[in-house]
Design a protein around this motif. Structure first.
Motif, short mmCIF file in Angstrom:
data_model
loop_
_atom_site.label_atom_id
_atom_site.label_comp_id
_atom_site.label_asym_id
_atom_site.label_seq_id
_atom_site.Cartn_x
_atom_site.Cartn_y
_atom_site.Cartn_z
N PRO A 3 43.50 35.02 57.01
CA PRO A 3 43.08 33.66 57.43
C PRO A 3 41.92 33.13 56.59
CG PRO A 3 42.43 35.29 59.07
CD PRO A 3 43.32 35.99 58.09
N ARG A 4 41.12 34.05 56.06
CA ARG A 4 39.98 33.63 55.23
C ARG A 4 40.46 33.06 53.90
NH1 ARG A 4 37.23 39.33 54.94
NH2 ARG A 4 39.40 39.75 54.39
N ALA A 5 41.59 33.61 53.40
CA ALA A 5 42.11 33.15 52.11
C ALA A 5 42.57 31.70 52.19
CB ALA A 5 43.27 34.05 51.66
N ASP A 35 31.56 39.30 58.18
CA ASP A 35 31.87 40.60 58.81
C ASP A 35 33.38 40.78 58.85
OD1 ASP A 35 32.02 42.27 61.88
OD2 ASP A 35 30.96 43.02 60.13
N HIS A 36 33.81 42.03 58.92
CA HIS A 36 35.26 42.26 58.95
C HIS A 36 35.62 43.61 59.57
CE1 HIS A 36 39.40 41.57 57.20
NE2 HIS A 36 39.08 40.47 57.82
N GLU A 37 35.12 43.85 60.78
CA GLU A 37 35.46 45.08 61.53
C GLU A 37 35.02 46.32 60.76
OE1 GLU A 37 39.79 46.17 63.39
OE2 GLU A 37 38.93 47.22 61.65
N ASP A 61 55.64 48.19 39.07
CA ASP A 61 56.02 49.41 38.34
C ASP A 61 55.20 50.60 38.84
OD1 ASP A 61 56.00 50.38 34.78
OD2 ASP A 61 56.45 51.48 36.64
N LYS A 62 55.86 51.55 39.49
CA LYS A 62 55.16 52.71 40.06
C LYS A 62 54.38 53.47 39.00
CE LYS A 62 55.13 53.57 43.81
NZ LYS A 62 54.19 52.66 44.51
N ASN A 63 54.84 53.41 37.75
CA ASN A 63 54.16 54.17 36.69
C ASN A 63 53.00 53.41 36.07
OD1 ASN A 63 56.08 56.29 36.96
ND2 ASN A 63 57.56 54.99 35.87
N ARG A 114 47.48 46.66 39.62
CA ARG A 114 47.77 46.01 40.90
C ARG A 114 47.33 44.55 40.81
NH1 ARG A 114 46.64 49.83 46.11
NH2 ARG A 114 48.41 51.19 45.79
N LEU A 115 48.00 43.70 41.59
CA LEU A 115 47.58 42.29 41.61
C LEU A 115 46.28 42.22 42.41
CD1 LEU A 115 50.68 40.01 42.33
CD2 LEU A 115 49.51 40.45 40.16
N MET A 116 45.18 42.01 41.72
CA MET A 116 43.89 41.98 42.40
C MET A 116 43.81 40.72 43.26
SD MET A 116 43.15 44.75 41.36
CE MET A 116 41.56 45.08 42.09
N GLY A 117 43.28 40.89 44.49
CA GLY A 117 43.24 39.77 45.41
C GLY A 117 44.47 39.68 46.28
N PHE A 118 45.38 40.69 46.08
CA PHE A 118 46.58 40.74 46.93
C PHE A 118 46.59 42.02 47.75
CE2 PHE A 118 50.05 37.68 46.47
CZ PHE A 118 49.48 36.80 45.55
N GLY A 119 47.14 41.95 48.94
CA GLY A 119 47.29 43.14 49.78
C GLY A 119 46.06 43.38 50.63
N HIS A 120 46.28 44.10 51.71
CA HIS A 120 45.17 44.40 52.61
C HIS A 120 45.59 45.52 53.55
CE1 HIS A 120 41.90 43.77 55.49
NE2 HIS A 120 41.31 43.08 54.54
N ARG A 121 44.62 46.40 53.88
CA ARG A 121 44.94 47.50 54.79
C ARG A 121 45.34 46.99 56.17
NH1 ARG A 121 43.16 52.50 55.19
NH2 ARG A 121 44.04 52.71 53.11
N VAL A 122 44.70 45.89 56.60
CA VAL A 122 44.97 45.42 57.97
C VAL A 122 45.88 44.20 57.97
CG1 VAL A 122 43.91 44.55 60.10
CG2 VAL A 122 42.76 46.33 58.76
N ALA A 135 26.51 37.94 51.72
CA ALA A 135 27.07 37.43 52.98
C ALA A 135 27.38 38.55 53.96
CB ALA A 135 28.35 36.64 52.68
N ARG A 136 27.86 39.69 53.45
CA ARG A 136 28.27 40.78 54.33
C ARG A 136 27.10 41.53 54.94
NH1 ARG A 136 33.14 43.26 54.89
NH2 ARG A 136 33.84 41.11 54.89
N THR A 137 25.89 41.28 54.42
CA THR A 137 24.70 41.98 54.94
C THR A 137 24.54 41.77 56.43
OG1 THR A 137 23.56 42.00 52.82
CG2 THR A 137 22.18 42.09 54.79
#
Ligand code: SDX
Length: 429
Positions: free
Chosen positions: A314-316, A229-231, A294-296, A300-308, A388-390
């Motif tokens: 911590p899971r990583a 789960d993740h909020e 590069d903005k153009n 994106r680096l997949m697996g990087f970044g998060h909205r929150v 798992a998320r079910t």
């Protein structure tokens, strides 16, 4: 819930809005009466500053890199618990006693079979269909087979549907995998634990006995815990919105699966592994880091970044440790993908762009390497995330149904289209 107030001034109007505090975390400004008093809406595409509900299930502190399930830190649950114990915690709010755990495990275990006609449902798909497409279809179809647990006003039926979803997702996921690789379906075995049962349904073949590797099944179980789960993430919000219309739980979970599939969300684990494979060797990393900045370039680096998380997910961290455990158990010494991943992480964490934008590895960065080592094709990675998320989706769905403030979700908009105009006959266009 303590209440203060905020005053909003719009032109010559001012309106007092209640400010509500939770147990921990940011306060919320209740804007429910805003439109009535000001004839204005709030505007927050992507909901970066919007709380959609009250919840007691999961708490995330993105700056501190904290994740709690019913108050318990994910690190402790992953270290000391098992997935079904976390399922019980998410559903009922407390860790189970030994007797409660035994009963819960028994009830879940005895719901793992699916209606035999479900197997015919699979044969309608092409063998090369993406397993997530199969899961969207099959989970949505469950309401056609388990109509006796679709009355959402009946708490007993809601709990039966919840147990059925938790119990049957591994069976359906394994069937999607077996169909994908052209092997016969394997039935669940009641004398195996949840993760072992799943691994056996995926990797056993009729020609020989399948012996579960306890290190790998423990790793699989921990991966399920990390994804539980993740909020109010995108797919959970989808399940809540679908459920707010009164749709049955199977349809709501199917909606969550569809949303999770996107590469910006749960599909990132498949995309991250494909990215690591495309990079291939450490010397090609700078080229991809440059593309990510590069903005153009849409890359994106997949697996990087998060909205929150504006800190390390911590899971990583736990996922990375599990990756080393699995590769070690399998005797995989120099996995080129792991080498690229670790060097990519090292470079990114020292690069000004990623530091300034607070981009850290998220749960999807290492999970793909582990799942590939366990024997899963990349197309199955998001299916495992959905499996798992079910429990998180179904726990949040139950909480939404039981919330007295709950109404159908119906956001408004800022209209920027044409003002009213009259129809033009084609001769005048
Ligand atoms: C999950 O919400 C959840 O809790 C989700 C999840 C869960 O358990 O349910 O945690 C699971 O979905 C994890 C995230 C998996 N997705 C990816 O790994 C895909 C790659 N990440 C990005 O697409 C992005 O980071 C998101 C979608 C995860 C978050 O996007 P946001 O919060 O909308 O941030 P953004 O797109 O506005 O980015 C902020 C800035 C932008 O630059 P500027 O426009 O401000 O100049 O950071 C940049 C982005 O360009 N950026 C990246 C980047 N992620 C963001 N640049 C390069 N590579 C990246 N990965």
């Amino acid at each position: 819930m303590t209440e203060q107030s905020a005053t909003l001034k719009i032109g010559d109007k001012s309106v007092d809005l209640a400010v509500k505090s939770g147990t921990i975390g940011p306060d919320v400004i209740d804007i429910g009466a805003l439109y009535k008093h000001t004839a204005s809406f709030t505007y927050d595409p992507g909901f970066t500053s919007t709380a959609s509900c009250e919840s007691k299930i999961t708490y995330i502190d993105g700056d501190a890199g904290v994740l709690l399930h019913r108050g318990y830190p994910i690190e402790q649950l992953a270290e000391h618990g098992d997935f079904l114990e976390v399922c019980y915690l998410l559903l009922y709010g407390e860790l189970p006693t030994a007797a409660q755990k035994k009963d819960f495990d028994y009830r879940v275990t005895h719901h793992t079979m699916v209606h035999e006609q479900m197997s015919r449902f699979f044969t309608g798909f092409r063998r090369d269909a993406h397993p997530m497409a199969v899961m969207c279809g099959c989970v949505g179809a469950l309401s056609a087979f388990y109509h006796d647990s679709t009355d959402i006003t009946d708490p007993h039926q809601r709990m039966v549907a919840s147990l059925r979803m938790i119990a049957k997702m591994p069976t359906l996921a394994a069937m999607a995998y077996k169909y994908h690789v052209g092997q016969p379906f394997v039935y669940p075995k009641n004398d195996l634990d949840y993760a072992s049962n799943f691994l056996r349904m995926c990797f056993a073949v009729p020609c020989e006995e399948y012996v579960v590797n306890p290190v790998l099944s423990r790793a699989m179980d921990r991966i399920f815990i990390l994804h539980a789960d993740h909020e109010q993430n995108a797919s959970t919000s989808t399940v809540r919105l679908a459920g707010s219309s009164g749709a049955n739980p199977f349809a709501c979970i199917a909606a969550g699966i569809a949303c999770l599939w996107g590469p910006a969300h749960g599909g990132a684990n498949e995309a991250a592994l494909n990215m690591l494979t495309e990079i291939g060797t450490v010397d090609r990393i700078p080229e991809y880091i440059a593309r990510a900045k590069d903005k153009n370039d849409p890359f994106r680096l997949m697996g990087f970044g998060h909205r929150v998380y504006k800190n390390y997910d911590p899971r990583a961290k736990i996922m990375q440790k599990t990756t080393h455990e699995v590769l070690g158990e399998l005797g995989v010494k120099d996995d080129p993908l792991l080498e690229v991943a670790m060097e990519l992480e090292r470079i990114a964490l020292t690069d000004e762009y990623f530091i300034e934008k607070k981009l850290y590895p998220n749960i999807d960065f290492y999970s793909g390497i582990t799942l590939k080592a366990l024997g899963f094709p990349t197309t199955m990675f998001t299916v495992l995330f959905a499996l798992a998320r079910t429990v998180g989706w179904i726990a949040q769905w139950n909480e939404m149904i039981e919330d007295p403030e709950q109404r159908i979700g119906r956001p408004r908009q800022l209209y920027i289209g044409e003002p009213q105009r009259d129809y033009l006959p084609v001769s005048k266009r």
